[in-house]
Design a protein around this motif. Sequence first.
Motif, PDB file in Angstrom:
ATOM      1  N   UNK A  37       0.815  -1.217   0.000  1.00 54.07           N
ATOM      2  CA  UNK A  37       0.000   0.000   0.000  1.00 54.07           C
ATOM      3  C   UNK A  37       0.850   1.269   0.000  1.00 54.07           C
ATOM      4  N   UNK A  38       2.118   1.152   0.380  1.00 47.44           N
ATOM      5  CA  UNK A  38       2.993   2.324   0.432  1.00 47.44           C
ATOM      6  C   UNK A  38       3.679   2.591  -0.904  1.00 47.44           C
ATOM      7  N   UNK A  39       3.811   1.569  -1.729  1.00 45.88           N
ATOM      8  CA  UNK A  39       4.602   1.686  -2.955  1.00 45.88           C
ATOM      9  C   UNK A  39       3.959   2.627  -3.964  1.00 45.88           C
ATOM     10  N   UNK A  40       4.754   3.551  -4.467  1.00 46.72           N
ATOM     11  CA  UNK A  40       4.293   4.478  -5.495  1.00 46.72           C
ATOM     12  C   UNK A  40       3.934   3.698  -6.762  1.00 46.72           C
ATOM     13  N   UNK A  41       2.859   4.088  -7.408  1.00 48.69           N
ATOM     14  CA  UNK A  41       2.392   3.382  -8.609  1.00 48.69           C
ATOM     15  C   UNK A  41       3.448   3.376  -9.713  1.00 48.69           C
ATOM     16  N   UNK A  42       4.332   4.370  -9.700  1.00 48.69           N
ATOM     17  CA  UNK A  42       5.410   4.458 -10.691  1.00 48.69           C
ATOM     18  C   UNK A  42       6.274   3.200 -10.650  1.00 48.69           C
ATOM     19  N   UNK A  43       6.641   2.743  -9.456  1.00 38.85           N
ATOM     20  CA  UNK A  43       7.482   1.560  -9.319  1.00 38.85           C
ATOM     21  C   UNK A  43       6.705   0.282  -9.655  1.00 38.85           C
ATOM     22  N   UNK A  44       5.415   0.260  -9.309  1.00 39.01           N
ATOM     23  CA  UNK A  44       4.595  -0.900  -9.660  1.00 39.01           C
ATOM     24  C   UNK A  44       4.507  -1.051 -11.174  1.00 39.01           C
ATOM     25  N   UNK A  45       4.383   0.058 -11.863  1.00 40.36           N
ATOM     26  CA  UNK A  45       4.327   0.033 -13.330  1.00 40.36           C
ATOM     27  C   UNK A  45       5.669  -0.374 -13.925  1.00 40.36           C
ATOM     28  N   UNK A  46       6.770   0.068 -13.300  1.00 45.59           N
ATOM     29  CA  UNK A  46       8.102  -0.333 -13.754  1.00 45.59           C
ATOM     30  C   UNK A  46       8.266  -1.852 -13.648  1.00 45.59           C
ATOM     31  N   UNK A  47       7.781  -2.424 -12.555  1.00 45.14           N
ATOM     32  CA  UNK A  47       7.884  -3.868 -12.356  1.00 45.14           C
ATOM     33  C   UNK A  47       7.133  -4.620 -13.447  1.00 45.14           C
ATOM     34  N   UNK A  48       5.941  -4.144 -13.780  1.00 41.86           N
ATOM     35  CA  UNK A  48       5.153  -4.770 -14.847  1.00 41.86           C
ATOM     36  C   UNK A  48       5.889  -4.647 -16.183  1.00 41.86           C
ATOM     37  N   UNK A  49       6.468  -3.481 -16.437  1.00 38.70           N
ATOM     38  CA  UNK A  49       7.214  -3.263 -17.682  1.00 38.70           C
ATOM     39  C   UNK A  49       8.418  -4.199 -17.759  1.00 38.70           C
ATOM     40  N   UNK A  50       9.090  -4.394 -16.633  1.00 36.99           N
ATOM     41  CA  UNK A  50      10.247  -5.290 -16.590  1.00 36.99           C
ATOM     42  C   UNK A  50       9.832  -6.728 -16.891  1.00 36.99           C
ATOM     43  N   UNK A  51       8.743  -7.181 -16.268  1.00 32.83           N
ATOM     44  CA  UNK A  51       8.256  -8.538 -16.518  1.00 32.83           C
ATOM     45  C   UNK A  51       7.834  -8.689 -17.980  1.00 32.83           C
ATOM     46  N   UNK A  52       7.167  -7.685 -18.491  1.00 33.18           N
ATOM     47  CA  UNK A  52       6.689  -7.725 -19.871  1.00 33.18           C
ATOM     48  C   UNK A  52       7.850  -7.753 -20.868  1.00 33.18           C
ATOM     49  N   UNK A  53       8.971  -7.119 -20.499  1.00 32.92           N
ATOM     50  CA  UNK A  53      10.113  -7.053 -21.413  1.00 32.92           C
ATOM     51  C   UNK A  53      10.671  -8.438 -21.744  1.00 32.92           C
ATOM     52  N   UNK A  54      10.508  -9.387 -20.811  1.00 32.75           N
ATOM     53  CA  UNK A  54      10.983 -10.748 -21.063  1.00 32.75           C
ATOM     54  C   UNK A  54       9.828 -11.718 -21.310  1.00 32.75           C
ATOM     55  N   UNK A  55       8.620 -11.188 -21.401  1.00 30.72           N
ATOM     56  CA  UNK A  55       7.448 -12.016 -21.683  1.00 30.72           C
ATOM     57  C   UNK A  55       6.954 -12.821 -20.506  1.00 30.72           C
TER      58      UNK A  55
END
Length: 343
Positions: free
Chosen positions: A271-289
């Motif tokens: 609940x504390x994590x900024x949405x910016x970092x959550x989106x970065x994590x999704x982008x990182x996962x997506x980068x490798x499929x």
Amino acid sequence: MQSLKLKPGEYISPDIFALQGFEDLEISTQIIIRDALNRGLEVEVLDRKNHFLRIKDAFGKIQYVKEASKTDLDSYMTFLVMENKTISKIVMQESGLLVPVGDGFGDAESALSFWNSNSQKRMVVKPVTTNFGIGITILPPKASSEDAKKAIKIAFNHSESVIVEEFAEGNEYRFLVIGDETVAVCNRIPANVTGDGIHTIEELVAIKNEDPRRGFGHVTPLEKIQLGDTESDVLEQSGFTKDFLPARDQKVFLRKNSNISTGGDSIDVTDLANSYYKELAVKAARSVGAKICGVDIILKNLESKADYRILELNFNPVLYIHNYPYEGKNRDVGNKILTLLGF
């Protein structure tokens, strides 16, 4: 082979982390079994030693799950890319994501040469393929050549290639991505004890290890803190021994790595994590499929958008640190995986 299915009206409470009859299985697998049974699904334990399950619904749908988070949602090539930290760094960098500056090496001489040219910085030496923080050494600025050679040798003991890279400053967080969403964020704190002004470090470790959530071998939410050579070395570097008596509220660390597998604490900070970092994590996962992925990010302020470095991607992220954290909410990630699998 063992087949299980609950009778109508039966329910297994997730409040108790140990699943009766399956206490020998890693706790992440226990989470998947419990959540699947509570959904009315049939669970077959095909290979108990390898934590290999087959899950069926009433309509004939079948999914295989190994070690709780290995499924057919992720391809074998995605697994290989995430397993190889050099390649995953390249892919993330090409996707515009920030990673620590460094390189991979296939021989000790080249790795040492690179370290020599960067020895004024704090550096990390680690195997290209590793998990649970195994084989990783953090070298302080101006470390001795002997220490660097030892670190490189340790890393090569666990992999055919090693990475030597800058040490990213900040706190490390595990972002769990399931599908197209970051569903949980965990701050993993290295093994530690907090002084009470009465007990020694050794006694404080024994007291903390009395917590029933601590055990051995990933069958409990937390691992017992050890007092072996590694812990003794860390204490010595801080000027302590196991017989030292810390002052009240003085926190003493016994490990440098933050892995739960070496006695660390898991703190839920979703609940504390900024949405910016959550989106970065999704982008990182997506980068490798990757559909199921643990993204380790170092950053200085979790709540504000700022500088960061993505350390690595994990192809088999544990679930229990998010369902049964040392502090914080149960994020129910097993059910999120089952939903993604179509159940």
